[in-house]
Design an enzyme around this catalytic site. Structure first.
Site, PDB file in Angstrom:
ATOM      1  N   LYS A 193       0.832  -1.201   0.000  1.00  0.00           N
ATOM      2  CA  LYS A 193       0.000   0.000   0.000  1.00  0.00           C
ATOM      3  C   LYS A 193       0.868   1.254   0.000  1.00  0.00           C
ATOM      4  CE  LYS A 193      -1.832   2.639   3.080  1.00  0.00           C
ATOM      5  NZ  LYS A 193      -1.748   3.923   2.358  1.00  0.00           N
ATOM      6  N   GLU A 266      10.119   0.758  10.428  1.00  0.00           N
ATOM      7  CA  GLU A 266      11.121   1.796  10.180  1.00  0.00           C
ATOM      8  C   GLU A 266      10.411   3.116  10.410  1.00  0.00           C
ATOM      9  OE1 GLU A 266      12.891   4.586   8.874  1.00  0.00           O
ATOM     10  OE2 GLU A 266      13.005   3.781   6.839  1.00  0.00           O
ATOM     11  N   CYS A 300      13.512  10.460   7.050  1.00  0.00           N
ATOM     12  CA  CYS A 300      13.489   9.947   8.422  1.00  0.00           C
ATOM     13  C   CYS A 300      14.861  10.039   9.082  1.00  0.00           C
ATOM     14  CB  CYS A 300      12.977   8.514   8.435  1.00  0.00           C
ATOM     15  SG  CYS A 300      13.747   7.491   7.194  1.00  0.00           S
ATOM     16  N   GLU A 397      10.200  15.201  15.660  1.00  0.00           N
ATOM     17  CA  GLU A 397      10.514  15.105  14.233  1.00  0.00           C
ATOM     18  C   GLU A 397       9.669  16.132  13.490  1.00  0.00           C
ATOM     19  OE1 GLU A 397       9.215  11.555  11.996  1.00  0.00           O
ATOM     20  OE2 GLU A 397      11.249  11.469  11.219  1.00  0.00           O
TER      21      GLU A 397
HETATM   22  P1  NAI Z   1       1.719   7.842   8.622  1.00  0.00           P
HETATM   23  O1  NAI Z   1       2.528   6.967   9.481  1.00  0.00           O
HETATM   24  O2  NAI Z   1       0.296   8.104   9.022  1.00  0.00           O
HETATM   25  O3  NAI Z   1       1.695   7.246   7.131  1.00  0.00           O
HETATM   26  C1  NAI Z   1       2.595   6.293   6.616  1.00  0.00           C
HETATM   27  C2  NAI Z   1       1.829   5.176   5.924  1.00  0.00           C
HETATM   28  O4  NAI Z   1       1.032   4.482   6.887  1.00  0.00           O
HETATM   29  C3  NAI Z   1       0.843   5.662   4.859  1.00  0.00           C
HETATM   30  O5  NAI Z   1       0.816   4.735   3.806  1.00  0.00           O
HETATM   31  C4  NAI Z   1      -0.489   5.659   5.607  1.00  0.00           C
HETATM   32  O6  NAI Z   1      -1.601   5.536   4.763  1.00  0.00           O
HETATM   33  C5  NAI Z   1      -0.330   4.429   6.477  1.00  0.00           C
HETATM   34  N1  NAI Z   1      -1.178   4.419   7.663  1.00  0.00           N
HETATM   35  C6  NAI Z   1      -1.722   5.470   8.338  1.00  0.00           C
HETATM   36  N2  NAI Z   1      -2.429   5.032   9.400  1.00  0.00           N
HETATM   37  C7  NAI Z   1      -2.338   3.683   9.410  1.00  0.00           C
HETATM   38  C8  NAI Z   1      -2.839   2.650  10.256  1.00  0.00           C
HETATM   39  N3  NAI Z   1      -3.587   2.935  11.331  1.00  0.00           N
HETATM   40  N4  NAI Z   1      -2.526   1.365   9.992  1.00  0.00           N
HETATM   41  C9  NAI Z   1      -1.755   1.050   8.933  1.00  0.00           C
HETATM   42  N5  NAI Z   1      -1.265   1.978   8.083  1.00  0.00           N
HETATM   43  C10 NAI Z   1      -1.543   3.280   8.315  1.00  0.00           C
HETATM   44  O7  NAI Z   1       2.498   9.214   8.462  1.00  0.00           O
HETATM   45  P2  NAI Z   1       1.871  10.641   8.025  1.00  0.00           P
HETATM   46  O8  NAI Z   1       0.600  10.866   8.763  1.00  0.00           O
HETATM   47  O9  NAI Z   1       1.859  10.685   6.554  1.00  0.00           O
HETATM   48  O10 NAI Z   1       2.975  11.650   8.555  1.00  0.00           O
HETATM   49  C11 NAI Z   1       2.988  12.066   9.915  1.00  0.00           C
HETATM   50  C12 NAI Z   1       4.393  12.219  10.409  1.00  0.00           C
HETATM   51  O11 NAI Z   1       5.027  10.969  10.447  1.00  0.00           O
HETATM   52  C13 NAI Z   1       5.295  13.072   9.538  1.00  0.00           C
HETATM   53  O12 NAI Z   1       5.145  14.420   9.815  1.00  0.00           O
HETATM   54  C14 NAI Z   1       6.650  12.542   9.892  1.00  0.00           C
HETATM   55  O13 NAI Z   1       7.120  13.163  11.055  1.00  0.00           O
HETATM   56  C15 NAI Z   1       6.399  11.087  10.172  1.00  0.00           C
HETATM   57  N6  NAI Z   1       6.748  10.244   9.013  1.00  0.00           N
HETATM   58  C16 NAI Z   1       7.909   9.537   9.057  1.00  0.00           C
HETATM   59  C17 NAI Z   1       8.287   8.782   7.976  1.00  0.00           C
HETATM   60  C18 NAI Z   1       9.546   8.025   7.975  1.00  0.00           C
HETATM   61  O14 NAI Z   1      10.028   7.635   6.926  1.00  0.00           O
HETATM   62  N7  NAI Z   1      10.126   7.736   9.106  1.00  0.00           N
HETATM   63  C19 NAI Z   1       7.495   8.730   6.751  1.00  0.00           C
HETATM   64  C20 NAI Z   1       6.263   9.465   6.821  1.00  0.00           C
HETATM   65  C21 NAI Z   1       5.940  10.204   7.924  1.00  0.00           C
END
Ligand code: NAI
Ligand code: MG
Length: 487
Positions: A193, A266, A300, A397
């Site tokens: 996804k 991660e 990240c 972050e």
């Molecule tokens: P997120 O963790 O909500 O999204 C990442 C992925 O997880 C997306 O594909 C999303 O659709 C999916 N997702 C969301 N809720 C889920 C759930 N309950 N169960 C399974 N999958 C789920 O991150 P978001 O909201 O886009 O960003 C929020 C913050 O997270 C950012 O501001 C940043 O600080 C951090 N982040 C860190 C990342 C990294 O690579 N370490 C990548 C993206 C965001």
């Protein structure tokens, strides 16, 4: 944003005028609407949502919102395909992976343009970093597919079955490659996804899968938001691989506790980039800039906390500000752009909130004069000085082009401050002394420690976190381990 003037048209950094060098988008042919790619076919769904270009908020395509039922179906299809895929000789699976790598390389311009269009990152980066690395990951793991018995001496590696994979929006195609390549090499099938703001390169990847004549059901792509991700976690998968926020990572871990499904996470980071007074100053400044402004800081492992040895504080900050003034912020599709668009309105609001908190708490802000476009999501490169460890901008972050500068006197103090975070994904050390690099690397609680460089990636090198940055490794031989059962 008050320090930044706004005007229409192409942005021009103050003091420098570059002729526009826009990459043509003609090479990308988008469908009006996309379904789910399951079992080698496109399936319709009831709900759709619009994906936009962050540079101007223009709609690009309608994308399917997969329901729990759609996800269940995709997993069942992947399950059906898994026995056949696992039974293939490794050398046969390798051929498909090599093919995918070659096709990605051949179609790299198309993918790079689409990645920048849908995600907002500069074309320079998608062209020179994301695409070559994505292809390299497939090449690298193709090489392991027929050598698994040598990868794990005296053990018998068996595929797990079906891997559910959930990826973020900061490196959409590259994270897909990190996830799919080792899973397939080990003989698993996948349901992946992509993130809701950046689904388009994953959908274009389905065409690569078709071109490579991968058996139907081996790679399945389901689009949708967090609800779709949650449904994938609950579906009949053998493993979940997740990259994203720590908050969602923790929720997934709670959800999977006791189910016997394997998990790798991660998550976020708040990396320390540590500059000693014996470093090569100009190179260090380049490394600081690359560490935090690369991909608008949506990284990240971004070097978001800069620790400068007190004796060189002034020249470092001075050189950094001068260098920041030369960063070209603007259209991601312009070949001269250094800093592109923020990925989404939601992310922009999060950055704005944290920057406001930094000002309120008493840190001193600097943004170089630059002109941002009227439409789209933009944030100027930002540095905060006078930052205390307790400030939110030093703790949380931000995931944007925002750097917090702190100081230290001794190596011991640098280590203590660097490790004073719930995260532990990466760190950087700038010094001329090899012995000091090793001394620091031993003590920094971070999965990756870069020395006299930053944000350097290679498929052969494992990547992953400590503490709240997650567990499990991706890349290298370590990256195969989460996709096999060893007996
Ligand atoms: P997120 O963790 O909500 O999204 C990442 C992925 O997880 C997306 O594909 C999303 O659709 C999916 N997702 C969301 N809720 C889920 C759930 N309950 N169960 C399974 N999958 C789920 O991150 P978001 O909201 O886009 O960003 C929020 C913050 O997270 C950012 O501001 C940043 O600080 C951090 N982040 C860190 C990342 C990294 O690579 N370490 C990548 C993206 C965001
Ligand atoms: Mg979220």
């Amino acid at each position: 944003m008050t320090d930044v003037a706004k005007r229409g048209g192409a942005p021009v950094p103050a003091g420098w005028t570059y002729a526009p060098a826009p990459e043509s988008t003609d090479i990308v042919r988008l469908q009006e609407r996309y379904g789910l790619y399951v079992g080698g076919e496109w399936l319709e769904t009831k709900e759709h949502f619009t994906t936009v270009a962050p540079r101007d908020e223009s709609p690009l395509a309608e994308v399917a919102q997969a329901s729990a039922k759609d996800v269940k179906n995709a997993v069942a299809v992947a399950r059906d395909a898994s026995a056949g895929w696992a039974a293939l000789p490794g050398s046969e699976r390798a051929k498909y992976l090599f093919r995918i790598a070659r096709i990605l390389a051949e179609r790299s311009r198309e993918f790079a343009v689409l990645e920048s269009l849908n995600g907002g990152k500069p074309i320079k980066e998608s062209r020179d970093v994301d695409l070559p690395l994505a292809a390299a990951h497939f090449f690298y793991y193709a090489g392991w597919a027929d050598k698994l018995e040598y990868a794990f001496p005296n053990r018998t590696p068996k595929p797990l079955g079906v891997a559910g994979q959930i990826i973020p929006w900061n490196f959409p195609l590259l994270m897909l490659a990190w996830k799919i390549a080792p899973a397939l090499a080990a003989g698993n099938t996948v349901v992946l996804k992509p993130a809701e703001t950046t689904p388009l390169t994953a959908l274009l990847f389905c065409d690569v899968v078709r071109q490579a004549e991968l058996p139907p059901g081996v790679v399945n792509i389901v689009t949708g938001d967090g609800r779709t991700g949650a449904a994938l976690v609950d579906a009949d998968v053998d493993k979940i691989a997740f990259t994203g926020s720590t908050e969602v990572g923790k929720a997934i871990q709670r959800r999977l506790a006791g189910t016997g499904k394997k998990l790798t996470l991660e998550l976020g980071g708040k990396a320390a980039n540590i500059v000693f007074d014996d470093c090569a100053l100009d190179q260090a400044v380049e490394g600081i800039v690359n560490g935090i402004y690369f991909n608008q800081g949506h990284v990240c492992c971004a070097g978001s906390r800069l620790f400068v040895q007190e004796s060189i504080y002034e020249p470092v900050v001075d050189k950094l500000k001068k260098r920041m003034a030369t960063l070209r912020v603007g259209d991601p599709l312009d070949k001269n752009t250094d800093v592109g668009a923020i990925n989404s309105r939601m992310q922009l609001e999060k950055i704005e909130e944290l920057v406001a908190a930094g000002k309120d708490e008493g840190a001193e802000i600097y943004q170089p004069p630059c002109v941002l476009p009227e439409r789209g999501y933009w944030f100027a490169p930002t540095v905060f000085t006078n930052v205390a460890q307790s400030y939110r901008i030093a703790q949380e972050e931000i995931f944007g082009p925002v750097l917090s500068v702190l100081t230290f006197r001794t190596p011991e103090e640098a280590v203590e401050k660097a490790n004073n975070t719930p995260y532990g994904l990466s760190a950087g050390v700038w010094t001329e002394k090899g012995s000091r690099i090793l001394w620091m690397a031993e003590r920094l609680r971070a999965g990756v420690v870069w020395a006299n460089t930053f944000n350097r990636f290679d498929p052969t090198s494992p990547f992953g976190g400590y503490k709240e940055s997650g567990f499990g490794r991706e890349g290298g031989l370590h990256g195969m381990e989460p996709y096999v059962e060893l007996t």
